[in-house]
Scaffold this motif. Sequence first.
Motif, short mmCIF file in Angstrom:
data_model
loop_
_atom_site.label_atom_id
_atom_site.label_comp_id
_atom_site.label_asym_id
_atom_site.label_seq_id
_atom_site.Cartn_x
_atom_site.Cartn_y
_atom_site.Cartn_z
N PHE A 113 0.87 -1.20 0.05
CA PHE A 113 0.04 0.02 0.27
C PHE A 113 0.80 1.12 -0.20
CE2 PHE A 113 -4.60 -1.38 1.73
CZ PHE A 113 -4.37 -2.49 1.00
N VAL A 132 -1.39 -1.12 -4.06
CA VAL A 132 -2.71 -0.56 -4.02
C VAL A 132 -2.25 1.09 -3.56
CG1 VAL A 132 -4.77 -0.56 -2.29
CG2 VAL A 132 -3.42 -2.66 -3.00
N TYR A 134 -3.35 3.76 -1.61
CA TYR A 134 -4.53 4.09 -0.39
C TYR A 134 -4.61 5.48 -0.57
CZ TYR A 134 -6.72 3.93 3.70
OH TYR A 134 -7.89 4.07 4.96
N LEU A 412 -9.67 -7.49 -2.52
CA LEU A 412 -8.37 -7.73 -2.38
C LEU A 412 -7.87 -9.29 -2.72
CD1 LEU A 412 -6.88 -5.69 0.74
CD2 LEU A 412 -6.86 -4.85 -1.67
#
Length: 418
Positions: A113, A132, A134, A412
């Motif tokens: 992330f 990811v 975020y 996810l």
Amino acid sequence: MGENSFKIVMYPWFAMGHLTTFLHISNKFAEKAHQIFFILPTRTQSKLHQFNLHPDLIKFIPITVPQVEGLPDGIETTADIPFPMYSLLRHAMDLTEPAIEALLRELKPHFIFFDFTHWLPALARRLGIKSVHYCTISPASVAYLFRDEPAADAFMEPPPGFPPSAIILYKHEARGVDTINNIKEFGSAMKFVQRVLTAGQFLPEPPTSTLDEKWAKWLDQFKPKSVIFCSFGSEARLEKDQFQELILGFELTGFPFLAALKPPIGAETVDEALPEGFRERSAERGIVDGGWVQQQLILSHPSVGCFVTHCGWGSLSEAMVNECQLVLLPHVGDQPINARLMGGDLRVGVEVEKGGEDGLFTREGVMNAIRLVMEDESEIGREVRAKHAEWRKFLLREGLENSYFDDFVHKLQRLLEH
Ligand SMILES: C[C@@H]1O[C@H](OP(=O)(O)OP(=O)(O)OC[C@H]2O[C@@H](n3ccc(=O)[nH]c3=O)[C@H](O)[C@@H]2O)[C@H](O)[C@H](O)[C@H]1O
């Protein structure tokens, strides 16, 4: 680790509001037995232990912030530098790519992330790791700020397709446009976004640490819900005249106040910026402190009745799970959007009035907004208190956060299957 649990590396932008927000979601993952490796600047760890509720599953991995020409020695986060230096800190973060690659090769996580390191998606893809992005700012802010229309004019109205909203930005908030253009440059990873997953709002759990004796003792002397607490996050620094208007506004209310503020621009310390005679006049009931305080623990202290906030998204989420009333005084970037969302759409707080052109506030404006939320007589105060209680009850409803967190984990999981 269970066979369905993830190994996740977190690598947030070197800013307290991003580090704490990434820690809130890390706590949620750890609560469900996922393993987190949290990369953060070495000395900043000391300020963040209070936010790590699962040290058995959330391992801090300290990283040295590389030296960059123009960036003063020892700088680790945006809290320590003025806004124009953020791009130097961003460059320093970019120089950590080799160290991050080595770490990812060693840890082999399922996910990483991140938010401001635009090079991470390509690196992660090379290593077979899902990345990811975020986003720690509110969805309303993303809708308003990450758009391609020319900046200043477009900011007077909601973006196409946005639901009916009180969110408009005024000309003097165009200052935020520069910030956003910088963030756009920071957030260039947004271009790599292939799929948008809604994660939901992760609410800060009460810290396991206890409030420093110094603050507990001072707050305990006052009646419940009678103290004004003010903090403008880890970055905001006011001009000296606005700093003085703010604290003189606290003094005018007659309520006790604790303001944890960085020294105003041009001042080395808070003390040197205090108005003449202020320290003596307010000795019994007012403190203006230039240090880092345990904000979450202060917000939950029974004596605190009002939180004057700059509307950073991290502080707002902490305010929403506490009972103190909200006075909104946005500074820059996404904060005016957050203020309109909270004060206009959700009506859980009162925004301090500012000049239409210059965007400056007055001590009377600060006093009026605080009195509105703190005193029973006002109609607006009653409405805001009721709305805040309603939204707080909704957000803390048993099972709510788990419902959207479990859904996020399923999404996810599906990413791993592709
Ligand atoms: C996402 C982005 O983060 C940025 O960070 P900033 O530090 O300003 O503010 P917060 O998000 O409130 O984050 C600040 C965090 O620091 C904590 N804290 C702060 C001061 C203190 O003395 N003690 C503390 O514990 C506070 O509890 C919160 O968790 C910008 O606002 C931006 O507008 C916002 O959307």
